[in-house]
Design a protein around this motif. Structure first.
Motif: not given
Length: 399
Positions: A21-25
Motif C-alpha cells: 500500500d501507499t500510506p499518506k505522507q
C-alpha cells in the motif's frame, strides 16, 4: 568440498515483504523505506518520507525490520540489497525482508544476493510487463549455498574489509561536502564573509558586492562542441546522487551520439524534472580526462561558471534557496514537470568581489580534490570486491 544448497526459507528465520500500500505522507512520524532508498548496499533513511505512527505500527505487525535483517528491492529496480547494521526505526514498502538474526548469516546472504549467482536467480524469475517484480514465493525458493559457518565467517570478513573502507570513505565525503556547504552559506548566503564586520552596507548590499542576475555569472546549458561519431562518455540520470556531488561511475557508458546535455569538468549537473529535482539529484563533473567532453540525460541542466568559480556554482545548486526557486518554477503535466531555465537565469544574485571568489577557491579546491580522490578509491575498491565476490561464493577460491 561441495557446499550444500538450501532455500531462503531454510536459511533464514523467515522471508517476508513490506506493505504494498501507499500510506499518506505525514509531517511527523516514522520513515518509510522503498526500493529507491536502497542503493550500493546503503539504506538511505534520510531521503525517505514520513508516515504516521499508526501506519508504521500497522506495517510492522507483519514486517518489522530488526538489526541483522537483509532488505532487498523486489519491485521496479530488483536486487538492490543492504544489511541492517543498526537498530532500525522505519517501515518498508515493496521491499523483501530476510530475517537472518545474526551478523554472519546476514552478510553471507547479502553477498550472495550481490553475486552473479544470486542475481541470475533473481533476474531469471522476474515477472510483469510495465513494471518488473519478483514474488515473495519466488524469493522464498531462492537456492542459497550454505557452507559451514566458519567458512561463511571467513568469506564475509574478507569482503567486509572492502565494504568497511568504502563506508569510511563515504562518511568522509559527506563530512567534506558539508564543510564546503557551510563555508558557502556562511560567506555568500548569510554574508558573514572574512571582514564582513568592517564592510559598509549600502542600500542593503555590502560594499564591493554587485546585484545582478544569475545569467550574468553562470552560463546555463552552454554550447559545448563535440566531435561527431567519436566515442564519448554518457551519463544517465540514475548515476546522480541525491545528497553528494559524486556520480556512480559504474553507470557511465560509451556512445557515439551527440544527443542530450553536453558538459565538461567543472560543470554542475542539476536534474530539471520531477521528482529527480526534489530528491536532490545534482553532480559536480570531475570524472573526465583533461579537455574531455561528455553527454548526458536530456533532463540535466548544465551550469558553468562565468564570473564565480566551479565550486561556488555547485554549492549554489545545492543551496535550499536556489532549489526552492527551481521547484517553484516547474511547469508541465503532473509527474513530468520541468524547471523553467529562464526563471533561473533571471533570478537576482549578489556577486561578491573577486578577492572573495579567489579566497573561496583556495578553501574549497582542496575539499573537492579530496572528495574526488576518496570517490575514486571507492570505485576501485568496489571493482576489486566485485571481482573477488563471485570467486569466493562459487568456491573457486578457498579461504
Amino acid at each position: 568440498m561441495i557446499w550444500e544448497t538450501i532455500t531462503a526459507t531454510e536459511f533464514c528465520d523467515s522471508v517476508r515483504d513490506g506493505t504494498h500500500d501507499t500510506p499518506k505522507q505525514a509531517s511527523i512520524g516514522k520513515p518509510l523505506i522503498t526500493s529507491k532508498h536502497i542503493k550500493n548496499g546503503q539504506i538511505l533513511v534520510e531521503h525517505a518520507y514520513l508516515i504516521t505512527e499508526q501506519d508504521f505500527e500497522n506495517i510492522n505487525k507483519r514486517s518489522k525490520v530488526e538489526k541483522w535483517d537483509v532488505l532487498m528491492s523486489m519491485i521496479g529496480t530488483i536486487g538492490e540489497a543492504a544489511v541492517v547494521k543498526d537498530d532500525p526505526d522505519y517501515a518498508i514498502k515493496n521491499i523483501a525482508l530476510f530475517k537472518c538474526g545474526d551478523e554472519t548469516k546476514a552478510k553471507w546472504l547479502y553477498y550472495f544476493l550481490c553475486s552473479n549467482m544470486g542475481k541470475g536467480q533473481l533476474f531469471g524469475n522476474q515477472k510483469g510487463s510495465s513494471q518488473q517484480f519478483v514474488s515473495l514465493t519466488q524469493l522464498r525458493q531462492l537456492q542459497i549455498p550454505n557452507p559451514p559457518r566458519t567458512t561463511q565467517l571467513k568469506i564475509t570478513n574478507v569482503l567486509s574489509a572492502y565494504d568497511d573502507l568504502i563506508e569510511n570513505n563515504q562518511k568522509q565525503i559527506k563530512l567534506l561536502e558539508e564543510a564546503a556547504m557551510r563555508l558557502y552559506k556562511e560567506w555568500f548566503v548569510k554574508l558573514r564573509f572574512p571582514g564582513y564586520e568592517r564592510t559598509k552596507i549600502v542600500d542593503g548590499v555590502p560594499e564591493g558586492w554587485t546585484l545582478c542576475k544569475l545569467q550574468d555569472v553562470i552560463e546555463f546549458n552552454p554550447v559545448t562542441k563535440l566531435n561527431k561519431n567519436q566515442p564519448k562518455k554518457s551519463l544517465p540520470m540514475a548515476a546522480l546522487n541525491t545528497s553528494t556531488m559524486i556520480v556512480d561511475e559504474s553507470l557511465i557508458v560509451e556512445t557515439t551520439s551527440n544527443s542530450g546535455s553536453k558538459f565538461q569538468n567543472g560543470d554542475t549537473l542539476l536534474a530539471r524534472i520531477t521528482p529527480c529535482l526534489e530528491n536532490g539529484k545534482t553532480a559536480f563533473v570531475n570524472f573526465l580526462n583533461p579537455e574531455e567532453k561528455a553527454v548526458g540525460s536530456t533532463e540535466f541542466i548544465v551550469m558553468r561558471s562565468i564570473k564565480l568559480n566551479p565550486f561556488m556554482v555547485y554549492c549554489l545548486a545545492r543551496d535550499d534557496n536556489f532549489r526552492q526557486l527551481a521547484i517553484k518554477s516547474m511547469s508541465g503535466a503532473d509527474g513530468r514537470q520541468r524547471v523553467k531555465v529562464e526563471d533561473l537565469k533571471n533570478a537576482d544574485f549578489l556577486l561578491p568581489p573577486n578577492h572573495l571568489i579567489e579566497s573561496c577557491i583556495n578553501h574549497m579546491e582542496p575539499i573537492f580534490n579530496k572528495i574526488k580522490t576518496l570517490n575514486k578509491q571507492c570505485y576501485l575498491l568496489r571493482q576489486a570486491r566485485d571481482k573477488l565476490l563471485p570467486r569466493l561464493i562459487s568456491e573457486e577460491i578457498e579461504v
